[in-house]
Design a protein around this motif. Structure first.
Motif, PDB file in Angstrom:
ATOM      1  N   VAL A  57      45.204  26.888  42.359  1.00  0.00           N
ATOM      2  CA  VAL A  57      43.954  27.640  42.510  1.00  0.00           C
ATOM      3  C   VAL A  57      44.049  28.995  41.806  1.00  0.00           C
ATOM      4  CG1 VAL A  57      42.437  28.778  44.188  1.00  0.00           C
ATOM      5  CG2 VAL A  57      43.387  26.497  44.672  1.00  0.00           C
ATOM      6  N   TRP A  58      45.141  29.697  42.042  1.00  0.00           N
ATOM      7  CA  TRP A  58      45.268  31.088  41.608  1.00  0.00           C
ATOM      8  C   TRP A  58      45.339  31.230  40.084  1.00  0.00           C
ATOM      9  CZ3 TRP A  58      44.030  35.461  43.510  1.00  0.00           C
ATOM     10  CH2 TRP A  58      44.675  36.659  43.193  1.00  0.00           C
ATOM     11  N   LYS A  59      45.995  30.295  39.409  1.00  0.00           N
ATOM     12  CA  LYS A  59      46.112  30.423  37.959  1.00  0.00           C
ATOM     13  C   LYS A  59      44.753  30.284  37.271  1.00  0.00           C
ATOM     14  CE  LYS A  59      47.254  25.564  36.914  1.00  0.00           C
ATOM     15  NZ  LYS A  59      48.295  24.662  36.345  1.00  0.00           N
ATOM     16  N   ARG A  60      43.793  29.668  37.957  1.00  0.00           N
ATOM     17  CA  ARG A  60      42.445  29.516  37.410  1.00  0.00           C
ATOM     18  C   ARG A  60      41.477  30.570  37.954  1.00  0.00           C
ATOM     19  NH1 ARG A  60      44.429  24.259  37.978  1.00  0.00           N
ATOM     20  NH2 ARG A  60      44.425  23.094  36.005  1.00  0.00           N
ATOM     21  N   THR A  61      41.975  31.423  38.820  1.00  0.00           N
ATOM     22  CA  THR A  61      41.130  32.486  39.370  1.00  0.00           C
ATOM     23  C   THR A  61      40.921  33.568  38.319  1.00  0.00           C
ATOM     24  OG1 THR A  61      41.938  32.063  41.611  1.00  0.00           O
ATOM     25  CG2 THR A  61      40.947  34.219  41.200  1.00  0.00           C
ATOM     26  N   SER A  62      39.707  34.049  38.217  1.00  0.00           N
ATOM     27  CA  SER A  62      39.389  35.098  37.246  1.00  0.00           C
ATOM     28  C   SER A  62      40.324  36.296  37.411  1.00  0.00           C
ATOM     29  CB  SER A  62      37.948  35.561  37.444  1.00  0.00           C
ATOM     30  OG  SER A  62      37.721  36.808  36.832  1.00  0.00           O
ATOM     31  N   PRO A  63      40.828  36.838  36.315  1.00  0.00           N
ATOM     32  CA  PRO A  63      41.659  38.045  36.430  1.00  0.00           C
ATOM     33  C   PRO A  63      40.893  39.213  37.034  1.00  0.00           C
ATOM     34  CG  PRO A  63      41.123  37.581  34.135  1.00  0.00           C
ATOM     35  CD  PRO A  63      40.717  36.386  34.923  1.00  0.00           C
ATOM     36  N   PHE A  64      39.575  39.222  36.907  1.00  0.00           N
ATOM     37  CA  PHE A  64      38.786  40.281  37.522  1.00  0.00           C
ATOM     38  C   PHE A  64      38.768  40.137  39.039  1.00  0.00           C
ATOM     39  CE2 PHE A  64      37.237  39.660  33.217  1.00  0.00           C
ATOM     40  CZ  PHE A  64      37.319  40.947  32.714  1.00  0.00           C
ATOM     41  N   GLU A  65      38.794  38.895  39.526  1.00  0.00           N
ATOM     42  CA  GLU A  65      38.882  38.659  40.963  1.00  0.00           C
ATOM     43  C   GLU A  65      40.276  39.023  41.474  1.00  0.00           C
ATOM     44  OE1 GLU A  65      37.994  37.314  44.927  1.00  0.00           O
ATOM     45  OE2 GLU A  65      36.933  38.266  43.272  1.00  0.00           O
ATOM     46  N   ARG A  66      41.298  38.696  40.707  1.00  0.00           N
ATOM     47  CA  ARG A  66      42.653  39.109  41.094  1.00  0.00           C
ATOM     48  C   ARG A  66      42.722  40.631  41.210  1.00  0.00           C
ATOM     49  NH1 ARG A  66      45.764  36.067  36.374  1.00  0.00           N
ATOM     50  NH2 ARG A  66      44.959  33.961  36.663  1.00  0.00           N
ATOM     51  N   ALA A  67      42.142  41.312  40.223  1.00  0.00           N
ATOM     52  CA  ALA A  67      42.157  42.775  40.225  1.00  0.00           C
ATOM     53  C   ALA A  67      41.411  43.327  41.440  1.00  0.00           C
ATOM     54  CB  ALA A  67      41.545  43.305  38.931  1.00  0.00           C
ATOM     55  N   ARG A  68      40.303  42.707  41.804  1.00  0.00           N
ATOM     56  CA  ARG A  68      39.552  43.169  42.978  1.00  0.00           C
ATOM     57  C   ARG A  68      40.384  43.046  44.234  1.00  0.00           C
ATOM     58  NH1 ARG A  68      37.718  41.579  47.317  1.00  0.00           N
ATOM     59  NH2 ARG A  68      38.225  39.387  46.950  1.00  0.00           N
ATOM     60  N   ILE A  69      41.055  41.899  44.387  1.00  0.00           N
ATOM     61  CA  ILE A  69      41.896  41.683  45.572  1.00  0.00           C
ATOM     62  C   ILE A  69      43.013  42.727  45.625  1.00  0.00           C
ATOM     63  CG2 ILE A  69      43.563  40.092  46.611  1.00  0.00           C
ATOM     64  CD1 ILE A  69      41.734  37.796  45.573  1.00  0.00           C
ATOM     65  N   PHE A  70      43.643  42.994  44.493  1.00  0.00           N
ATOM     66  CA  PHE A  70      44.725  43.978  44.458  1.00  0.00           C
ATOM     67  C   PHE A  70      44.208  45.373  44.807  1.00  0.00           C
ATOM     68  CE2 PHE A  70      48.655  42.458  42.014  1.00  0.00           C
ATOM     69  CZ  PHE A  70      48.580  41.202  42.584  1.00  0.00           C
ATOM     70  N   THR A  71      43.054  45.727  44.265  1.00  0.00           N
ATOM     71  CA  THR A  71      42.494  47.052  44.536  1.00  0.00           C
ATOM     72  C   THR A  71      42.152  47.196  46.014  1.00  0.00           C
ATOM     73  OG1 THR A  71      41.599  47.170  42.284  1.00  0.00           O
ATOM     74  CG2 THR A  71      40.648  48.656  43.917  1.00  0.00           C
ATOM     75  N   ASP A  72      41.571  46.152  46.598  1.00  0.00           N
ATOM     76  CA  ASP A  72      41.249  46.199  48.029  1.00  0.00           C
ATOM     77  C   ASP A  72      42.516  46.263  48.875  1.00  0.00           C
ATOM     78  OD1 ASP A  72      38.584  46.138  47.420  1.00  0.00           O
ATOM     79  OD2 ASP A  72      38.246  44.063  48.039  1.00  0.00           O
ATOM     80  N   ALA A  73      43.561  45.525  48.473  1.00  0.00           N
ATOM     81  CA  ALA A  73      44.823  45.552  49.219  1.00  0.00           C
ATOM     82  C   ALA A  73      45.459  46.939  49.152  1.00  0.00           C
ATOM     83  CB  ALA A  73      45.775  44.495  48.680  1.00  0.00           C
TER      84      ALA A  73
END
Length: 482
Positions: free
Chosen positions: A55-71
C-alpha cells in the motif's frame, strides 16, 4: 506502573508475557511494562509489513509528507510527556530528553520535505531520439534495531527516511528502553500512517532473534549498537542479498594544540565527554594534548568536570545523569578498575556514586584518567560511560597519529587558532565526522552521519546520503520515435 501495548498491523496489541521497564535513577520500582512478543508474533509483524509495503509504496509522496508533518506536530505537542518518559526509562536529564524529543520531530519534518522531491536524474543518451533517466524506488521491508542510549532519536533517524521513501518497517527497540520508540510510533499512527507500514516488536531479543533476523522478506537491516552484535548480524547475512547499515562503536579523540583557547576547549570537551553520562557513540573519550599546555589544560579540565552535578535526570539541577542500567554501570566500573591496574592514574572520580538516594541508582562519578598509554586497554576499547582519558604528545603530527591509533573512526575534534593546522587535521583524521573548535557529538538532521573503519558500514545515516540505503536506482530509456 503503566501497562503499554505495542503497534502491530495498525492495532495496539498486548501479550501474555510482559517486560518491566526500570528507571536507572532508582531501579527498585518499574516505571512501565510492555508486551514480550513471541517468535510467532514477530512473523505476524512481517506479514503486516509485507502488506503495508504494497500500500505504502503506491501512496502519494504528498500524502506521506502530510502524515510526517502531522506526526511531527503531535510530537511537539506531547513534548513534556515524551521527554519525561525518555528520562524515566533511560536516565538522561530532562534537558537532554527534551532536545531528543524535538530532534525526533525535526527528522519527520526534514524527510516530509524530502518526500516531496523527485528522486532521479535526467541523463544524456548517445542514441538519437532517446530520453533516459534514473529513478529511485523503495526497496521493501526493512528491519530497524535501535539501542538504549538514544531511545527516541535513533528510531527517528532510521525510520523517518526509510518510511518517507516508501518502505515498510519492523522496528525492534532496545529491551531496556521501549517506551520512547512507542511514542514515535503512536505519533505516526495518530497522524494516519496506514496499517502495517510500521510494526513495533517489543520483546526479549534472545527469544525472538531468529524470527527477527531470518525472515525471508527482509531486504535491509539498519542497526545501531555494539560491534560484537553488529558483526554477528553481518555474518548472519553473508549469504543473503540483504543490505546492512551499521552504526557501531567509537573511541573518539579531541586534540588540544598549544595555541588553543584552553578554557573554551575544556568546556567543549566536558560537554562532549559527559553529556548523557558519556553514553553516546560520538562522545569524546580520549583527549590528546600538546605537551607544553598539558598541565594547564588538565587543571582546567578537571575543574570543569568537578562542577558537574550527579543526580537523577528528573532533577533540573542535574548535569550528569545515571548510567542506563546496573549492567552498564558495572561494566564501566570494571573498565576503570582494569585501567588502574594497568597504570592509569585517577585525576578525579573513578568510582560509583552511592550517596543518599543515589544508592538505588546506576551512578558513576565523572572520571578523568591520566598516565594512559597506547598499550592501556582503555585507550582503545569503548567504555560508553563518563570516562575521559588524557595523553600528552610532542606536537601536531604525533597528535594526528594518536587520533588515528584506533580501530574505530567515528568522530574527532581539534582545538587550535591555526587555520593551516585545522585544515590539515580535517584532511588527515581518519574519521567520518571532524570538528574544529567544537564538540565531537552529532549534528543536525540534514548532515550525513556515520564513521569509518570499525565504526560503521559504508551506508551513511541522515541527510540525502541515507537514500543510498533506503532506495534502489532504476535506469529508464524511452525511445520516442524518429
Amino acid at each position: 506502573m503503566r501497562t503499554l501495548e505495542t503497534l502491530v498491523g495498525g492495532e495496539w496489541v498486548a501479550s501474555a508475557d510482559w517486560i518491566d521497564v526500570l528507571d536507572p535513577a532508582d531501579v527498585r520500582t518499574p516505571v512501565a511494562r510492555v508486551p514480550a512478543l513471541t517468535a510467532k508474533d514477530v512473523t505476524r509483524a512481517f506479514d503486516h509489513a509485507e502488506r503495508g509495503f504494497a500500500v505504502w509504496k503506491r501512496t502519494s509522496p504528498f500524502e506521506r509528507a502530510r502524515i510526517f508533518t502531522d506526526a511531527a506536530r503531535l510530537i511537539r505537542e506531547r513534548v513534556e510527556e515524551i521527554a519525561a518518559d525518555v528520562t524515566a526509562e533511560n536516565g538522561k536529564t530532562l534537558t537532554e530528553a527534551t532536545g531528543e524529543t524535538l530532534k525526533a520531530a525535526d527528522f519527520l519534518e526534514y524527510y516530509a520535505g524530502l518526500a516531496r522531491q523527485g528522486y532521479g536524474t535526467l541523463l544524456h543518451d548517445v542514441r538519437p531520439h532517446h530520453r533516459t533517466h534514473t529513478q529511485r524506488e523503495p526497496i521493501g521491508v526493512i528491519l530497524v534495531i535501535s539501542p538504549w542510549n538514544d531511545p527516541l532519536i535513533t528510531p527517528a533517524r532510521k525510520l523517518a527516511p526509510l518510511l518517507a521513501t516508501g518502505n515498510a518497517a519492523v522496528f525492534k527497540p532496545a529491551t531496556e528502553t521501549p517506551v520512547s520508540g512507542l511514542h514515535f510510533a503512536r505519533a505516526l499512527h495518530d497522524a494516519g500512517l496506514p496499517a502495517g507500514v510500521l510494526n513495533v516488536v517489543t520483546g526479549r531479543t534472545a527469544e525472538i532473534e531468529e524470527a527477527l533476523l531470518d525472515d525471508p522478506r527482509i531486504v535491509g537491516i539498519t542497526f545501531t549498537g555494539s560491534n560484537a552484535v553488529g558483526n554477528r548480524i553481518r555474518r548472519r547475512l553473508a549469504d543473503r542479498n540483504v543490505r546492512f547499515q551499521g552504526e557501531l562503536g567509537g573511541k573518539n579523540a579531541s586534540v588540544v594544540l598549544k595555541d588553543a583557547d584552553l578554557p573554551a576547549a575544556a568546556k567543549a570537551v566536558v560537554a562532549a565527554a559527559f553529556g548523557q553520562a558519556g553514553q553516546r557513540c560520538t562522545a569524546t573519550s580520549r583527549v590528546v594534548v600538546e605537551r607544553p599546555v598539558y598541565e594547564e589544560f588538565t587543571r582546567l579540565l578537571v575543574a570543569e568536570v568537578e562542577r558537574l552535578k550527579v543526580g537523577p535526570g528528573s532533577d533540573p539541577a542535574t548535569t550528569l545523569c545515571p548510567l542506563s542500567s546496573a549492567k552498564q554501570r558495572d561494566s564501566v566500573l570494571a573498565d576503570l578498575a582494569g585501567a588502574v591496574e594497568q597504570g592509569a592514574t585517577v585525576l578525579t572520580g573513578g568510582h560509583a556514586d552511592t550517596e543518599g538516594e543515589r544508592a538505588h541508582g546506576c551512578y558513576v562519578q565523572p572520571t578523568v584518567l591520566g598516565d594512559v598509554t597506547p598499550e592501556t586497554a582503555i585507550w582503545r576499547e569503548e567504555v560508553f560511560g563518563p570516562v575521559l582519558v588524557l595523553r600528552a604528545v610532542a606536537g601536531f603530527d604525533a597528535a594526528v597519529e594518536a587520533v588515528n591509533d584506533s580501530g574505530f573512526g567515528l568522530a574527532a575534534a581539534v582545538f587550535t587558532r591555526d587555520l593551516a593546522c585545522a585544515h590539515r587535521f580535517v584532511d588527515e583524521a581518519e574519521c567520518g565526522q571532524v570538528a574544529v573548535n567544537s564538540t565531537t557529538t552529532g549534528w543536525d538532521v540534514h548532515l550525513p552521519f556515520g564513521g569509518f573503519h570499525d565504526s560503521g558500514t559504508a551506508y551513511k545515516e541522515q541527510g540525502e546520503e541515507v537514500l543510498r540505503f533506503s532506495t534502489r536506482v532504476k535506469t529508464v530509456a524511452v525511445h520516442f520515435g524518429g
